[in-house]
Motif scaffolding. Structure first.
Motif, PDB file in Angstrom:
ATOM      1  N   VAL A 263     128.474  39.392  65.809  1.00 17.11           N
ATOM      2  CA  VAL A 263     128.025  40.739  65.438  1.00 17.11           C
ATOM      3  C   VAL A 263     128.962  41.328  64.383  1.00 17.11           C
ATOM      4  N   GLY A 264     128.369  41.754  63.270  1.00 20.01           N
ATOM      5  CA  GLY A 264     129.146  42.335  62.179  1.00 20.01           C
ATOM      6  C   GLY A 264     129.567  41.346  61.118  1.00 20.01           C
ATOM      7  N   ALA A 265     129.398  40.062  61.392  1.00 22.29           N
ATOM      8  CA  ALA A 265     129.785  39.043  60.410  1.00 22.29           C
ATOM      9  C   ALA A 265     128.778  39.005  59.267  1.00 22.29           C
ATOM     10  N   VAL A 266     129.265  38.750  58.073  1.00 24.17           N
ATOM     11  CA  VAL A 266     128.407  38.618  56.899  1.00 24.17           C
ATOM     12  C   VAL A 266     128.222  37.128  56.607  1.00 24.17           C
ATOM     13  N   VAL A 267     126.963  36.689  56.555  1.00 27.51           N
ATOM     14  CA  VAL A 267     126.673  35.277  56.301  1.00 27.51           C
ATOM     15  C   VAL A 267     125.913  35.130  54.996  1.00 27.51           C
ATOM     16  N   ASP A 268     126.198  34.037  54.312  1.00 25.84           N
ATOM     17  CA  ASP A 268     125.495  33.704  53.076  1.00 25.84           C
ATOM     18  C   ASP A 268     124.257  32.894  53.448  1.00 25.84           C
ATOM     19  N   VAL A 269     123.086  33.457  53.163  1.00 26.92           N
ATOM     20  CA  VAL A 269     121.825  32.819  53.539  1.00 26.92           C
ATOM     21  C   VAL A 269     121.186  32.195  52.304  1.00 26.92           C
ATOM     22  N   ALA A 270     120.955  30.893  52.358  1.00 27.50           N
ATOM     23  CA  ALA A 270     120.210  30.201  51.309  1.00 27.50           C
ATOM     24  C   ALA A 270     118.768  30.070  51.771  1.00 27.50           C
ATOM     25  N   ALA A 271     117.839  30.378  50.884  1.00 32.79           N
ATOM     26  CA  ALA A 271     116.429  30.367  51.264  1.00 32.79           C
ATOM     27  C   ALA A 271     115.567  29.934  50.080  1.00 32.79           C
ATOM     28  N   LEU A 272     114.318  29.683  50.379  1.00 35.61           N
ATOM     29  CA  LEU A 272     113.316  29.384  49.365  1.00 35.61           C
ATOM     30  C   LEU A 272     112.272  30.489  49.385  1.00 35.61           C
ATOM     31  N   ARG A 273     111.913  30.984  48.217  1.00 32.68           N
ATOM     32  CA  ARG A 273     110.845  31.981  48.096  1.00 32.68           C
ATOM     33  C   ARG A 273     109.849  31.453  47.066  1.00 32.68           C
ATOM     34  N   GLY A 274     108.679  31.099  47.548  1.00 35.05           N
ATOM     35  CA  GLY A 274     107.704  30.491  46.652  1.00 35.05           C
ATOM     36  C   GLY A 274     108.202  29.190  46.071  1.00 35.05           C
ATOM     37  N   GLY A 275     109.042  28.483  46.804  1.00 34.53           N
ATOM     38  CA  GLY A 275     109.581  27.207  46.354  1.00 34.53           C
ATOM     39  C   GLY A 275     110.824  27.327  45.517  1.00 34.53           C
ATOM     40  N   GLU A 276     111.209  28.553  45.152  1.00 35.38           N
ATOM     41  CA  GLU A 276     112.382  28.753  44.315  1.00 35.38           C
ATOM     42  C   GLU A 276     113.590  29.135  45.175  1.00 35.38           C
ATOM     43  N   PRO A 277     114.752  28.538  44.896  1.00 35.23           N
ATOM     44  CA  PRO A 277     115.933  28.865  45.707  1.00 35.23           C
ATOM     45  C   PRO A 277     116.443  30.269  45.432  1.00 35.23           C
ATOM     46  N   MET A 278     117.022  30.873  46.470  1.00 36.42           N
ATOM     47  CA  MET A 278     117.605  32.207  46.376  1.00 36.42           C
ATOM     48  C   MET A 278     118.709  32.318  47.414  1.00 36.42           C
ATOM     49  N   ARG A 279     119.568  33.312  47.275  1.00 38.61           N
ATOM     50  CA  ARG A 279     120.643  33.544  48.243  1.00 38.61           C
ATOM     51  C   ARG A 279     120.759  35.039  48.488  1.00 38.61           C
ATOM     52  N   VAL A 280     121.050  35.390  49.737  1.00 34.95           N
ATOM     53  CA  VAL A 280     121.298  36.786  50.086  1.00 34.95           C
ATOM     54  C   VAL A 280     122.478  36.846  51.043  1.00 34.95           C
ATOM     55  N   ALA A 281     123.150  37.978  51.080  1.00 30.48           N
ATOM     56  CA  ALA A 281     124.222  38.214  52.045  1.00 30.48           C
ATOM     57  C   ALA A 281     123.646  39.040  53.193  1.00 30.48           C
ATOM     58  N   LEU A 282     123.744  38.517  54.390  1.00 32.21           N
ATOM     59  CA  LEU A 282     123.147  39.164  55.561  1.00 32.21           C
ATOM     60  C   LEU A 282     124.239  39.530  56.562  1.00 32.21           C
ATOM     61  N   THR A 283     124.262  40.787  56.967  1.00 29.56           N
ATOM     62  CA  THR A 283     125.213  41.229  57.990  1.00 29.56           C
ATOM     63  C   THR A 283     124.523  41.160  59.359  1.00 29.56           C
ATOM     64  N   ILE A 284     125.026  40.309  60.231  1.00 31.68           N
ATOM     65  CA  ILE A 284     124.426  40.117  61.554  1.00 31.68           C
ATOM     66  C   ILE A 284     124.573  41.399  62.372  1.00 31.68           C
ATOM     67  N   GLY A 285     123.465  41.849  62.944  1.00 31.49           N
ATOM     68  CA  GLY A 285     123.476  43.049  63.765  1.00 31.49           C
ATOM     69  C   GLY A 285     123.630  42.720  65.233  1.00 31.49           C
ATOM     70  N   GLU A 286     123.531  43.750  66.071  1.00 31.51           N
ATOM     71  CA  GLU A 286     123.579  43.569  67.522  1.00 31.51           C
ATOM     72  C   GLU A 286     122.172  43.623  68.083  1.00 31.51           C
ATOM     73  N   ARG A 287     121.843  42.622  68.872  1.00 29.68           N
ATOM     74  CA  ARG A 287     120.505  42.556  69.448  1.00 29.68           C
ATOM     75  C   ARG A 287     120.229  43.774  70.301  1.00 29.68           C
ATOM     76  N   PRO A 288     119.079  44.428  70.100  1.00 29.37           N
ATOM     77  CA  PRO A 288     118.760  45.596  70.920  1.00 29.37           C
ATOM     78  C   PRO A 288     118.694  45.234  72.399  1.00 29.37           C
ATOM     79  N   ALA A 289     118.999  46.213  73.244  1.00 26.70           N
ATOM     80  CA  ALA A 289     118.971  45.982  74.694  1.00 26.70           C
ATOM     81  C   ALA A 289     117.558  45.624  75.130  1.00 26.70           C
TER      82      ALA A 289
END
Length: 289
Positions: A263-289
Motif C-alpha cells: 500500500v502506497g508503493a509506486v509501480v511502473d506498469v508496462a501495458a499494451l493499448r491497441g497493440g502499442e506499448p505504453m507505461r504508467v506509474a501507478l500508486t497502489i491503494g488500500e483495498r476497501p473494507a
C-alpha cells in the motif's frame, strides 16, 4: 519396573499434564453449521482459524467447563487464516504464545476442543523452515508442518511444543497439518484488534489473463473510476504486461504482491493499448473494507 516402561509412563504423564494445563483456555467455536477450535489470546479475545469460521450468522464459543458465550468477529484475515473473536471474558485465563519455531523431528501436541470437550493428538514436526507466502498472499513467519491429519473441528487449535509452550495454531493444509506460528498470530491479531482488518493492496481494476505472442498479460476488463488504475491513466481494454519490469505471470502471482507492505508503493506498469506499448506509474491503494 523396566526402565523402558518407566520412561514411557513418565512421557505419558507429562503429555497428559501438558494437555490438561492448556485446556482451560481452549474453546469450541460454533458459527452457522461450522465447528472449529480456538484459544483465548487475551482476556476478551479468542483466536481461531478464519477458514473454519462461517461468513455470516451468530458465533458461540463453548468452554471446557460446559459454559457458552456469544462472540462477535473482531477481525479476520483470509491470507494468514487468522480470525479474532471478541467476547465477555473477564474471568477467563489466556494462553501466552512462544515465538520459538520447533525444530524438525521434535514432538508437538495438538490440543483442541470438540463441542467444548478438550481433545488432543500427538504429532511430530515433519517440516521446519523459514518464512513463506500463502496462496492468498499472506506472509507466514515460518513453514511448520506436522505429520498428522487434523479433524475439521480441530482447526484453530493450539500447537504445543515438548515443553508445553504454545508455538502456534493448527490449520488444515493440502494433505497435511500446517501450523500458523506464534509470531504471525501476534502480528496479525494485534492489527485485527486495533483496526479490524489487515490492509491489502488495491489496483482498482478487474483483470482477466490473456495469451500474448510472448507470454501472458492481464487485460483490464473494468475500472473503479476512483481507483489507482484509473488515476494512473489505464483504460478498459489495456493489457498489462509487466510490473516494475517483471513480466506478468499469473493472477495468483499478482495477488501475492498486493500485501500490506504494498500500500502506497509506486509501480511502473508496462501495458499494451491497441497493440502499442505504453507505461504508467501507478500508486497502489488500500483495498476497501
Amino acid at each position: 519396573m523396566e526402565p523402558f516402561m518407566s520412561d514411557l509412563s513418565a512421557l505419558s504423564s507429562a503429555l497428559a499434564a501438558t494437555a490438561a494445563a492448556a485446556a482451560p483456555s481452549l474453546v469450541s467455536v460454533h458459527s452457522h453449521r461450522s465447528r472449529a477450535s480456538g484459544f483465548v489470546w487475551k482476556s476478551d479475545l479468542v483466536v481461531t482459524a478464519d477458514e473454519a469460521l462461517a461468513d455470516e450468522g451468530e458465533v458461540i464459543i463453548a468452554f471446557a467447563d460446559g459454559t457458552t458465550r456469544p462472540a462477535t468477529i473482531a477481525g479476520r484475515d483470509h491470507t494468514t487464516d487468522v480470525a479474532l473473536l471478541r467476547f465477555d471474558g473477564r474471568d477467563v485465563s489466556s494462553t501466552p504464545l512462544a515465538r520459538d519455531v520447533p525444530p524438525l523431528g521434535s514432538l508437538a501436541i495438538i490440543v483442541a476442543a470438540d463441542q467444548g470437550t478438550p481433545v488432543a493428538a500427538l504429532a511430530m514436526v515433519s517440516k521446519s523452515a523459514g518464512p513463506w507466502r500463502s496462496l492468498r498472499g499472506g506472509d507466514i513467519d515460518a513453514r511448520i508442518e506436522l505429520d498428522t491429519g487434523l479433524r475439521r473441528s480441530s482447526e484453530g487449535s493450539l500447537v504445543l511444543d515438548a515443553s508445553g509452550r504454545a508455538v502456534g495454531m493448527a490449520v488444515r493444509g493440502p494433505g497435511r497439518t500446517l501450523v500458523i506460528p506464534a509470531a504471525t498470530i501476534e502480528r496479525v491479531a494485534s492489527k485485527l484488534e486495533t483496526h479490524g482488518r489487515i490492509a491489502r493492496g488495491y489496483l482498482g481494476a478487474g483483470l482477466q489473463p490473456v495469451k500474448l505472442d510472448e507470454g501472458v498479460g492481464a487485460m483490464v476488463m473494468s475500472l473503479d473510476k476512483n481507483g489507482p488504475a484509473a488515476a494512473a491513466g489505464l483504460r478498459q481494454g489495456d493489457v498489462i504486461t509487466a510490473l516494475n519490469n517483471a513480466p506478468f505471470s499469473s493472477m495468483r502471482g499478482l495477488m501475492r504482491e498486493l500485501g500490506p507492505d504494498s500500500v502506497g508503493a509506486v509501480v511502473d506498469v508496462a501495458a499494451l493499448r491497441g497493440g502499442e506499448p505504453m507505461r504508467v506509474a501507478l500508486t497502489i491503494g488500500e483495498r476497501p473494507a
